[in-house]
Write a protein that holds these residues in place. Structure first.
Motif, short mmCIF file in Angstrom:
data_model
loop_
_atom_site.label_atom_id
_atom_site.label_comp_id
_atom_site.label_asym_id
_atom_site.label_seq_id
_atom_site.Cartn_x
_atom_site.Cartn_y
_atom_site.Cartn_z
N GLU A 91 0.80 -1.25 -0.27
CA GLU A 91 0.06 0.17 0.01
C GLU A 91 1.09 1.22 -0.31
N SER A 92 0.42 2.76 -0.48
CA SER A 92 1.28 3.58 -0.39
C SER A 92 -0.49 4.32 -0.32
N ILE A 93 -0.12 6.02 -0.06
CA ILE A 93 -0.81 6.80 0.00
C ILE A 93 -1.55 6.90 -1.31
N HIS A 94 -0.22 6.65 -2.64
CA HIS A 94 -1.58 6.90 -3.40
C HIS A 94 -2.13 6.51 -3.31
N SER A 95 -1.93 5.35 -3.07
CA SER A 95 -3.36 4.38 -3.51
C SER A 95 -4.64 4.41 -2.38
#
Length: 330
Positions: A156-160
């Motif tokens: 997971e990333s902040i963009h997702s």
């Protein structure tokens, strides 16, 4: 022998009944999903052995529907049999079916032709315990398209997690009226459960108007959340007017202060989000928002636009996001 109070007896019996009903529902739901999946499978297998004409499947389903309705009553009309057929085509591996979701959930999911969208909404519905109404809203508001970036990996990333734009029609604020930041903030707190649903997975509410004190000054952050998937605090600053460099400088300062004064040893760096009613892309491009991976500006709408209008907004934001990512990672 210890005497049991009437209230204690009532609570104990109530819990037994509740657990029993939940167990019956799970068994019934699991059986129903398997039954409909098997019916869909048989319909597809029969079509594959039949005439290669478009009319064949429709004609067969109508006859099958009439016979099943005479034999078993409601629940086997042409539309429902078509849904079972689509259910099997969308989820051909029976072991992947989630018992947390109902037939109504799967009918909505099967209506998504794009496999990636189905996978996204399925995972989100299970992880966030969406009811059918929640799932329907997410699909109709194009939640999948509004997520900034869809990762092909499990990381997971902040963009997702972040979206642009956010849609807050559930706040009940009219789009053609002016509201202060405090009024919008209050409406969010009054509808915090729906706000968290819209904001995405992993968010937990921490504080409103959180007081941050330094040696010389006092500051108040509009909204603070913690994302347990990203393992970081997320601070939100609400803006009702046009985005300015001063707003961006303020959220940057808040993030630095929060990291210094509130961030724990196991927490990742704090993320700052400017939620604004109007977003000047030129200001965004020539500010620290364009340089940092922990500062973001997202537009919010107080109404649910028509699908075409929303698609246009999403397309514009996605093009800008992809160009920004290319510039940051040449």
């Amino acid at each position: 022998m210890m005497e049991i109070s009437e209230d204690s007896l009532f609570q104990s019996v109530k819990e037994i009944i509740r657990q029993s009903r939940e167990k019956v529902f799970r068994i019934a739901n699991s059986t129903l999903l398997l039954t409909y999946w098997q019916i869909g499978k048989l319909i597809i297998e029969d079509e594959q052995q039949g005439k290669e004409r478009a009319e064949y499947g429709k004609y067969t389903l109508k006859n099958l529907s009439q016979k099943l309705t005479l034999e078993f009553g409601k629940g086997f009309d042409y539309t429902n049999l078509s849904n079972m057929r689509k259910f099997y085509l969308s989820f051909p591996i029976v072991d992947t079916l989630s018992q947390q979701l109902s037939w109504s959930h799967y009918r909505l999911l099967s209506s998504q032709d794009d496999k990636n969208k189905r996978h996204y909404y399925l995972n989100e519905a299970v992880q966030n315990n969406w009811n059918v109404r929640d799932l329907k809203r997410q699909i109709s508001s194009l939640a999948y398209e509004r997520v900034l970036e869809h990762k092909k990996t499990s990381n997971e990333s902040i963009h997702s997690v972040l979206k642009d734009p956010y849609i807050f029609e559930f706040l009940g604020l009219k789009a053609d009226e002016q509201f202060s930041e405090r009024e919008i903030e209050t409406a969010i707190i009054d509808h915090i459960q729906k706000f968290l649903l819209e904001f995405g997975k992993g968010f937990a509410f921490v504080a409103r108007q959180q007081h941050i004190s330094t040696d010389t000054s006092d500051f108040y952050i509009d909204l603070v959340f913690y994302n347990y998937i990203l393992k970081c605090f997320v601070i939100i600053d609400l803006k009702t007017g046009e985005l300015s460099h001063q707003d961006i400088g303020q959220i940057d300062m808040y993030v630095r202060m929060y990291d210094d004064l509130k961030r724990g040893e196991g927490d990742n760096p704090t993320i700052g989000i400017l939620l604004c009613s109007e977003k000047d892309e030129t200001i965004v491009k020539y500010s620290v928002l364009n340089d940092k991976n922990n500062l973001f500006a997202s537009k919010y709408l107080l109404y649910l636009p028509k699908e075409e209008e929303l698609k246009q907004i999403i397309d514009q934001d996605r093009i800008r996001f992809e160009l920004d990512q290319e510039n940051k990672n040449p």
